[in-house]
Design an enzyme around this catalytic site. Structure first.
Site, mmCIF file in Angstrom:
data_model
loop_
_atom_site.group_PDB
_atom_site.id
_atom_site.type_symbol
_atom_site.label_atom_id
_atom_site.label_comp_id
_atom_site.label_asym_id
_atom_site.label_seq_id
_atom_site.Cartn_x
_atom_site.Cartn_y
_atom_site.Cartn_z
ATOM 1 N N HIS A 123 0.849 -1.203 0.000
ATOM 2 C CA HIS A 123 0.000 0.000 0.000
ATOM 3 C C HIS A 123 0.877 1.243 0.000
ATOM 4 C CE1 HIS A 123 0.573 0.865 4.365
ATOM 5 N NE2 HIS A 123 0.536 -0.444 4.522
ATOM 6 N N ASP A 125 -0.481 4.375 0.898
ATOM 7 C CA ASP A 125 -0.905 5.347 1.900
ATOM 8 C C ASP A 125 -0.100 5.119 3.174
ATOM 9 O OD1 ASP A 125 -2.466 2.879 2.354
ATOM 10 O OD2 ASP A 125 -3.386 4.021 3.980
ATOM 11 N N ASP A 156 6.691 1.005 5.880
ATOM 12 C CA ASP A 156 5.273 0.677 5.904
ATOM 13 C C ASP A 156 4.478 1.689 5.080
ATOM 14 O OD1 ASP A 156 2.818 -0.393 6.656
ATOM 15 O OD2 ASP A 156 2.752 0.684 8.550
ATOM 16 N N GLU A 190 -5.084 1.470 3.297
ATOM 17 C CA GLU A 190 -4.895 0.398 4.278
ATOM 18 C C GLU A 190 -4.776 0.951 5.692
ATOM 19 O OE1 GLU A 190 -3.074 -2.456 6.899
ATOM 20 O OE2 GLU A 190 -2.164 -0.550 6.288
ATOM 21 N N GLU A 191 -4.062 2.047 5.851
ATOM 22 C CA GLU A 191 -3.841 2.578 7.181
ATOM 23 C C GLU A 191 -5.118 3.137 7.806
ATOM 24 O OE1 GLU A 191 -1.336 1.889 8.676
ATOM 25 O OE2 GLU A 191 0.474 1.949 7.434
ATOM 26 N N HIS A 457 4.675 3.566 12.228
ATOM 27 C CA HIS A 457 3.597 4.328 12.874
ATOM 28 C C HIS A 457 4.129 5.300 13.921
ATOM 29 C CE1 HIS A 457 0.026 1.409 11.836
ATOM 30 N NE2 HIS A 457 0.932 1.459 10.867
#
Length: 486
Positions: A123, A125, A156, A190-191, A457
């Site tokens: 992904h 995003d 990520d 996705e996030e 994150h």
């Protein structure tokens, strides 16, 4: 990267490693080692390009929330991925809208007739950068420091997109087209957990159909230790609003008798923890314990950067707590900031809560139990409203399948003879459960660049270029060996 010369059987661990003809075993081994070395050299030669492309991708502030960043940032990232696929010879390249208002990118690289189809997922995003002042370097500028590449999404999961591209390019550089049909899908939300691609796939099941699916969105248990993820917790997001008054009141004139909405919310959230800090939800039955790779407590404390003297929460092994049991986390609270706060009794307060659902449990059922718990434990007759903001089911993989055997051989070669490890993952990738339902015969593998040092994150997210190089090689070896053995 150096392949281990002592490991002369190279790719023979995979199902497609057997060479035909009348060559002696020694000659076959030499040929396999040469093929592996050619792929390794191709990947090494592509690493400068990988860094350049990752820098270009990281520069897009592609947080899929228009309240935080312009939608054009996500659109720009999507078109970058589409351009990269087209330049690499992918066909039917398209950027399509999903029901949650975001975009996904798709392309297919046809293989020989009768070849298996492998779907590669990542992904583009990313999570918000949080406190940009806490980053040592700008979050949307890929910066090399102490042997790692820093930037939001570097691991990520924009690094996953670059990993997929590098693997395909290496195969072509070392000997032509990949021996499998390769589909690539890059998700745009996705996030956020809003399920756009899941809903689109359910309405268009032919698009992502494949024999094997490689999800490039997890990570090694430790940098340098090749690991596939066998299970994922599901997730559910909730927003809780508590109201007690028609408006804020002076805390001197009314405090002590007027019900404080913020205090009510704090008391409600506290009901979700026991004395050890473990998750409590009325009606929740304990699940099975984790069986497999264990997570030593001291390693976890170091990875999680727990302060000295602060205890871990919950009970049981660390692996139980983060891979096999449910957990509730308070993600945010709307309340007055300390700076500028007035002496007021609050009339309204709101919190965002995330529920993680272990494999074997049903997200819908646990969400229902959580909402019932919140409604039952709201104090003082305060008014409470709970809104669902997204959810996804947990996932478990069959690690005995041919694709896993092929990946075990590929990872062992890429990591100089180290055997593949199998771990769980406390996070969620809701699309996995959807793909498993849509394509029950497909083999689903999860790997990626988000090892603990990546700090995904969080501020100062980074990726290890060595991990990117080795995993790109492993994926190229897997595509070759799995396809030839099918």
């Amino acid at each position: 990267m150096t392949l281990n010369p002592a490991r002369g059987d190279g790719a023979q661990d995979g199902p497609g490693s057997t060479s035909g003809g009348t060559d002696s075993p020694g000659r076959q081994a030499d040929s396999a080692l040469q093929a592996d070395s050619a792929l390794a050299a191709a990947v090494t030669g592509l690493m400068p390009r990988a860094r350049t492309e990752l820098a270009e991708l990281v520069a897009f502030r592609s947080v899929a929330d228009p309240e935080q960043f312009p939608k054009s940032e996500c659109e720009g990232a999507a078109r970058w991925v589409a351009g990269a696929l087209s330049a690499e010879g992918f066909e039917d390249v398209r950027v399509f809208a999903t029901p949650d208002g975001t975009e996904s990118v798709y392309g297919v690289l046809p293989g020989p007739e009768g070849a298996p189809t492998v779907l590669l997922y990542a992904h583009y995003d990313v999570q918000p950068p949080l406190d940009e002042d806490a980053w040592l370097t700008p979050p949307f500028t890929l910066t090399e420091r102490d042997g790692r590449w820093y930037g939001r999404g570097a691991a990520d999961c924009k690094g996953g997109i670059v990993m997929h591209l590098t693997a395909v390019r290496a195969l072509r550089a070392a000997g032509g087209m990949p021996p499998a049909t390769v589909k690539l899908i890059a998700e745009g939300s996705e996030e956020q957990g809003t399920g756009g691609l899941q809903q689109y796939a359910e309405a268009h099941p032919e698009l992502l159909a494949a024999d094997t699916i490689v999800i490039g969105d997890t990570g090694n248990f430790r940098a340098g230790l090749p690991t596939v993820t066998a299970s994922l917790r599901g997730m559910s997001g909730l927003q809780i609003t508590v109201e007690t008054l028609q408006g804020n009141l002076h805390s001197g004139q009314f405090g002590g008798a007027a019900p404080d909405a913020l205090a009510a919310l704090i008391r409600l959230l506290d009901s979700l923890r026991d004395a050890d800090g473990g998750t409590v939800i009325d009606g929740l039955e304990p699940g099975p314990r984790w069986e497999g790779l264990e997570y030593p407590e001291e390693d976890f404390r170091s990875d999680a950067r727990v302060l000295d003297g602060v205890a871990l929460t919950g009970s049981g092994s660390v692996a139980d707590r983060i891979w096999a049991q449910p957990s509730v986390t308070v993600l945010g609270i709307d309340c007055p900031p300390v700076v500028g706060a007035t002496p007021s009794v609050q009339a309204k307060a709101r919190a965002s809560v995330g529920l993680r659902v272990p494999p074997g449990a049903d997200t819908e059922e646990l969400t229902r139990l959580l909402i019932a718990h919140l409604e039952a434990h709201t104090p003082w007759g305060a008014r409470v409203a709970v809104e669902r903001t997204g959810q996804g089911q947990p996932f478990s993989a069959d690690t005995t399948s041919p694709a896993y055997r092929a990946m075990a051989g590929a990872l062992q070669t890429a990591y100089d003879g180290q055997e593949m490890q199998i771990a769980g993952q406390g996070g969620s990738i809701p699309l996995c459960a959807t793909l498993a339902t849509l394509y029950p015969r497909a083999e689903i593998l999860l790997l990626g660049l988000s090892e603990p040092a990546a700090q995904i994150h969080a501020v100062n997210e980074s990726v290890s270029p060595e991990e990117l190089e080795r995993l790109s090689l492993a994926e190229a070896l897997f595509l070759r060996d799995y396809a030839l053995g099918s």
